[in-house]
Scaffold this motif. Structure first.
Motif, PDB file in Angstrom:
ATOM      1  N   GLY A  74       3.878 -30.341 -20.229  1.00  0.00           N
ATOM      2  CA  GLY A  74       4.682 -31.021 -19.210  1.00  0.00           C
ATOM      3  C   GLY A  74       3.922 -32.061 -18.401  1.00  0.00           C
ATOM      4  O   GLY A  74       4.477 -32.627 -17.447  1.00  0.00           O
ATOM      5  N   ALA A  75       2.686 -32.371 -18.783  1.00  0.00           N
ATOM      6  CA  ALA A  75       1.908 -33.367 -18.017  1.00  0.00           C
ATOM      7  C   ALA A  75       2.498 -34.771 -18.169  1.00  0.00           C
ATOM      8  O   ALA A  75       2.173 -35.665 -17.386  1.00  0.00           O
ATOM      9  CB  ALA A  75       0.455 -33.352 -18.476  1.00  0.00           C
ATOM     10  N   GLY A  76       3.324 -34.953 -19.177  1.00  0.00           N
ATOM     11  CA  GLY A  76       3.955 -36.270 -19.376  1.00  0.00           C
ATOM     12  C   GLY A  76       3.412 -37.019 -20.583  1.00  0.00           C
ATOM     13  O   GLY A  76       3.574 -38.241 -20.695  1.00  0.00           O
ATOM     14  N   LYS A  77       2.814 -36.290 -21.539  1.00  0.00           N
ATOM     15  CA  LYS A  77       2.210 -36.936 -22.712  1.00  0.00           C
ATOM     16  C   LYS A  77       3.265 -37.698 -23.516  1.00  0.00           C
ATOM     17  O   LYS A  77       3.092 -38.869 -23.846  1.00  0.00           O
ATOM     18  CB  LYS A  77       1.530 -35.877 -23.616  1.00  0.00           C
ATOM     19  CG  LYS A  77       0.462 -35.070 -22.901  1.00  0.00           C
ATOM     20  CD  LYS A  77      -0.211 -34.060 -23.803  1.00  0.00           C
ATOM     21  CE  LYS A  77       0.669 -32.891 -24.230  1.00  0.00           C
ATOM     22  NZ  LYS A  77       1.140 -32.046 -23.105  1.00  0.00           N
ATOM     23  N   GLY A  78       4.364 -37.005 -23.829  1.00  0.00           N
ATOM     24  CA  GLY A  78       5.416 -37.624 -24.648  1.00  0.00           C
ATOM     25  C   GLY A  78       6.039 -38.824 -23.950  1.00  0.00           C
ATOM     26  O   GLY A  78       6.295 -39.864 -24.572  1.00  0.00           O
ATOM     27  N   THR A  79       6.267 -38.674 -22.641  1.00  0.00           N
ATOM     28  CA  THR A  79       6.889 -39.750 -21.852  1.00  0.00           C
ATOM     29  C   THR A  79       6.016 -41.007 -21.892  1.00  0.00           C
ATOM     30  O   THR A  79       6.505 -42.124 -22.122  1.00  0.00           O
ATOM     31  CB  THR A  79       7.059 -39.279 -20.392  1.00  0.00           C
ATOM     32  OG1 THR A  79       7.834 -38.081 -20.396  1.00  0.00           O
ATOM     33  CG2 THR A  79       7.710 -40.337 -19.527  1.00  0.00           C
ATOM     34  N   ARG A 186       7.968 -29.337 -14.033  1.00  0.00           N
ATOM     35  CA  ARG A 186       8.544 -30.324 -14.969  1.00  0.00           C
ATOM     36  C   ARG A 186       9.120 -29.636 -16.215  1.00  0.00           C
ATOM     37  O   ARG A 186      10.192 -30.005 -16.687  1.00  0.00           O
ATOM     38  CB  ARG A 186       7.461 -31.336 -15.396  1.00  0.00           C
ATOM     39  CG  ARG A 186       7.110 -32.321 -14.290  1.00  0.00           C
ATOM     40  CD  ARG A 186       6.095 -33.320 -14.801  1.00  0.00           C
ATOM     41  NE  ARG A 186       5.607 -34.180 -13.736  1.00  0.00           N
ATOM     42  CZ  ARG A 186       4.602 -35.032 -13.865  1.00  0.00           C
ATOM     43  NH1 ARG A 186       3.969 -35.137 -15.025  1.00  0.00           N
ATOM     44  NH2 ARG A 186       4.228 -35.788 -12.850  1.00  0.00           N
ATOM     45  N   ARG A 190      12.913 -29.489 -17.357  1.00  0.00           N
ATOM     46  CA  ARG A 190      13.279 -29.957 -18.705  1.00  0.00           C
ATOM     47  C   ARG A 190      14.137 -28.904 -19.402  1.00  0.00           C
ATOM     48  O   ARG A 190      15.138 -29.240 -20.047  1.00  0.00           O
ATOM     49  CB  ARG A 190      11.998 -30.239 -19.508  1.00  0.00           C
ATOM     50  CG  ARG A 190      12.234 -30.781 -20.902  1.00  0.00           C
ATOM     51  CD  ARG A 190      10.935 -31.197 -21.579  1.00  0.00           C
ATOM     52  NE  ARG A 190      10.005 -30.078 -21.738  1.00  0.00           N
ATOM     53  CZ  ARG A 190       8.769 -30.191 -22.212  1.00  0.00           C
ATOM     54  NH1 ARG A 190       8.300 -31.374 -22.567  1.00  0.00           N
ATOM     55  NH2 ARG A 190       7.995 -29.140 -22.351  1.00  0.00           N
ATOM     56  N   ARG A 197      14.232 -26.084 -25.889  1.00  0.00           N
ATOM     57  CA  ARG A 197      12.945 -25.569 -26.355  1.00  0.00           C
ATOM     58  C   ARG A 197      12.806 -24.090 -25.996  1.00  0.00           C
ATOM     59  O   ARG A 197      13.059 -23.689 -24.863  1.00  0.00           O
ATOM     60  CB  ARG A 197      11.789 -26.377 -25.739  1.00  0.00           C
ATOM     61  CG  ARG A 197      11.644 -27.741 -26.366  1.00  0.00           C
ATOM     62  CD  ARG A 197      10.492 -28.535 -25.774  1.00  0.00           C
ATOM     63  NE  ARG A 197       9.209 -27.819 -25.781  1.00  0.00           N
ATOM     64  CZ  ARG A 197       8.025 -28.440 -25.804  1.00  0.00           C
ATOM     65  NH1 ARG A 197       7.970 -29.768 -25.854  1.00  0.00           N
ATOM     66  NH2 ARG A 197       6.925 -27.748 -25.781  1.00  0.00           N
ATOM     67  N   ARG A 208       1.231 -20.562 -22.477  1.00  0.00           N
ATOM     68  CA  ARG A 208       0.808 -21.919 -22.868  1.00  0.00           C
ATOM     69  C   ARG A 208      -0.313 -22.411 -21.954  1.00  0.00           C
ATOM     70  O   ARG A 208      -1.254 -23.071 -22.403  1.00  0.00           O
ATOM     71  CB  ARG A 208       2.000 -22.890 -22.818  1.00  0.00           C
ATOM     72  CG  ARG A 208       3.015 -22.623 -23.919  1.00  0.00           C
ATOM     73  CD  ARG A 208       4.329 -23.307 -23.650  1.00  0.00           C
ATOM     74  NE  ARG A 208       4.277 -24.746 -23.802  1.00  0.00           N
ATOM     75  CZ  ARG A 208       5.224 -25.568 -23.364  1.00  0.00           C
ATOM     76  NH1 ARG A 208       6.295 -25.082 -22.755  1.00  0.00           N
ATOM     77  NH2 ARG A 208       5.113 -26.852 -23.543  1.00  0.00           N
ATOM     78  N   ARG A 236       1.809 -38.862 -10.521  1.00  0.00           N
ATOM     79  CA  ARG A 236       2.682 -39.899  -9.932  1.00  0.00           C
ATOM     80  C   ARG A 236       3.917 -40.135 -10.806  1.00  0.00           C
ATOM     81  O   ARG A 236       4.106 -39.468 -11.823  1.00  0.00           O
ATOM     82  CB  ARG A 236       1.864 -41.186  -9.753  1.00  0.00           C
ATOM     83  CG  ARG A 236       0.685 -40.973  -8.792  1.00  0.00           C
ATOM     84  CD  ARG A 236      -0.400 -41.994  -9.009  1.00  0.00           C
ATOM     85  NE  ARG A 236      -0.945 -41.929 -10.354  1.00  0.00           N
ATOM     86  CZ  ARG A 236      -1.551 -42.942 -10.968  1.00  0.00           C
ATOM     87  NH1 ARG A 236      -1.692 -44.094 -10.377  1.00  0.00           N
ATOM     88  NH2 ARG A 236      -2.028 -42.785 -12.188  1.00  0.00           N
TER      89      ARG A 236
HETATM   90  N1  LIG Z   1       5.315 -38.791 -14.231  1.00  0.00           N
HETATM   91  C1  LIG Z   1       6.345 -37.950 -14.241  1.00  0.00           C
HETATM   92  N2  LIG Z   1       6.957 -37.577 -13.103  1.00  0.00           N
HETATM   93  C2  LIG Z   1       7.999 -36.706 -13.129  1.00  0.00           C
HETATM   94  N3  LIG Z   1       8.523 -36.179 -14.254  1.00  0.00           N
HETATM   95  C3  LIG Z   1       7.958 -36.518 -15.428  1.00  0.00           C
HETATM   96  C4  LIG Z   1       6.841 -37.414 -15.482  1.00  0.00           C
HETATM   97  N4  LIG Z   1       6.493 -37.573 -16.771  1.00  0.00           N
HETATM   98  C5  LIG Z   1       7.319 -36.807 -17.494  1.00  0.00           C
HETATM   99  N5  LIG Z   1       8.203 -36.185 -16.695  1.00  0.00           N
HETATM  100  C6  LIG Z   1       9.260 -35.240 -17.090  1.00  0.00           C
HETATM  101  O1  LIG Z   1       8.597 -33.991 -17.280  1.00  0.00           O
HETATM  102  C7  LIG Z   1       9.034 -33.359 -18.471  1.00  0.00           C
HETATM  103  C8  LIG Z   1       7.854 -33.199 -19.430  1.00  0.00           C
HETATM  104  O2  LIG Z   1       7.455 -34.490 -19.858  1.00  0.00           O
HETATM  105  P1  LIG Z   1       6.915 -34.728 -21.322  1.00  0.00           P
HETATM  106  O3  LIG Z   1       7.834 -34.123 -22.311  1.00  0.00           O
HETATM  107  O4  LIG Z   1       6.607 -36.176 -21.446  1.00  0.00           O
HETATM  108  O5  LIG Z   1       5.571 -33.883 -21.216  1.00  0.00           O
HETATM  109  P2  LIG Z   1       4.593 -33.382 -22.368  1.00  0.00           P
HETATM  110  O6  LIG Z   1       3.231 -33.414 -21.779  1.00  0.00           O
HETATM  111  O7  LIG Z   1       4.804 -34.151 -23.614  1.00  0.00           O
HETATM  112  O8  LIG Z   1       5.093 -31.906 -22.526  1.00  0.00           O
HETATM  113  P3  LIG Z   1       4.825 -30.832 -23.701  1.00  0.00           P
HETATM  114  O9  LIG Z   1       3.358 -30.729 -23.904  1.00  0.00           O
HETATM  115  O10 LIG Z   1       5.377 -29.583 -23.143  1.00  0.00           O
HETATM  116  O11 LIG Z   1       5.547 -31.318 -24.915  1.00  0.00           O
HETATM  117  C9  LIG Z   1      10.141 -34.227 -19.026  1.00  0.00           C
HETATM  118  O12 LIG Z   1      11.382 -33.704 -18.603  1.00  0.00           O
HETATM  119  C10 LIG Z   1       9.893 -35.600 -18.421  1.00  0.00           C
HETATM  120  O13 LIG Z   1      11.067 -36.334 -18.246  1.00  0.00           O
END
Ligand SMILES: Nc1ncnc2c1ncn2[C@@H]1O[C@H](COP(=O)(O)OP(=O)(O)OP(=O)(O)O)[C@@H](O)[C@H]1O
Ligand SMILES: Nc1ccn([C@H]2C[C@H](O)[C@@H](COP(=O)(O)O)O2)c(=O)n1
Length: 250
Positions: A74-79, A186, A190, A197, A208, A236
């Protein structure tokens, strides 16, 4: 010796295989001519060096360029990866997504094993993940990849180095640093928004995070020792985070 005058030196062509081969062949023909016309060792070495540089450049051009993307669940890698894809044209390969796709294939021999690992927050053996990644890289026909959520533990790292180490040029490791409480919220949001998921729940998230702290952090530290980690404050907003990310790709 006419070929010497025709040598191409345009910097933007360095790394282009056709250009590189052309320079290697020109260099070879020069050495051949020189060996018949002169005995100067210095001049001979100069041309041999050019050939070696050409060979090195050809080797680099034939390797995949990769950026590993790591950070807590959930750190935002995919985003951030989708923003990088839009702006810089990389191919995004998420190890987690590839495993979920494999799990969903009817009759997959690994489906059950993958599901157990995902639910328990543990890491699937590298042979499976690495072969899914390599297949996706080959199938894409492209050379520049963001590899998201990999390598996650020592087994991932060793298996990857053994199988892919010689085939890739690791540019850097993009590390999204984010406190566990923010990551947890986050992922729960989600899940509540309908991610579907099976691991966006508190019980799986605890496991995890354990895996992340105990198995993934040492991998990040391993790359830190090689000065390959680019750490980003991921707390941020997505756009603010991307302002820092894009500087690394520009
Ligand atoms: N900078 C941010 N601020 C707030 N919410 C965010 C931010 N980046 C991503 N999100 C939200 O947080 C959730 C997790 O983001 P994301 O899927 O990009 O994370 P991830 O690191 O790829 O997660 P995972 O490892 O679990 O697959 C999503 O719902 C996304 O919309
Ligand atoms: N290298 C990897 C990446 C992922 N997995 C499994 C276990 C993870 O909890 C799950 C979800 O990954 P995410 O989408 O959060 O990156 O997938 C793995 O075993 N090995």
């Amino acid at each position: 010796m006419q070929s010497m005058c025709k040598r191409e030196t345009e910097p933007h062509l360095v790394g282009n295989p056709v250009y590189t081969w052309r320079n290697i062949l020109l260099g070879l023909s020069e050495v051949h001519c020189l060996s018949r016309q002169t005995t100067s060792e210095t001049t001979g070495c100069m041309f041999l060096n050019r050939i070696l540089r050409g060979v090195q450049s050809l080797i680099m051009a034939s390797k995949y360029n990769i950026v590993f993307v790591l950070g807590g669940p959930g750190a935002g890698k995919g985003t951030q990866c989708s923003k990088i894809v839009d702006k810089f044209g990389f191919i995004h390969l998420s190890a987690g997504d590839l495993l979920r796709e494999e799990r969903a294939k009817p009759g997959s021999e690994y489906g059950e094993l993958i599901e157990n690992h995902i639910k328990n927050g543990t890491i699937v053996p590298v042979e499976i993940t690495c072969s899914l990644l390599e297949r996706a890289m080959k199938d894409s026909g492209k050379m520049d990849f963001l590899i998201d959520g990999f390598p996650r533990n020592q087994n991932n790292l060793e298996g990857w180095n053994k199988e892919m180490g010689e085939k890739v040029n690791l540019k850097f490791v993009l590390f999204f640093n984010c406190p566990l409480e923010v990551c947890t919220q986050r992922c729960l949001d989600r899940g509540a928004a309908g991610s579907g998921r099976s691991d966006d729940n508190l019980e799986s998230l605890k496991k995890r995070f354990d895996t992340y702290m105990n198995a993934t952090m040492p991998i990040i530290e391993h790359y830190e020792e090689q000065d390959l980690v680019r750490k980003i404050d991921a707390t941020r907003s997505p756009d603010e985070v991307f302002e820092d990310v894009e500087k690394l790709f520009s």
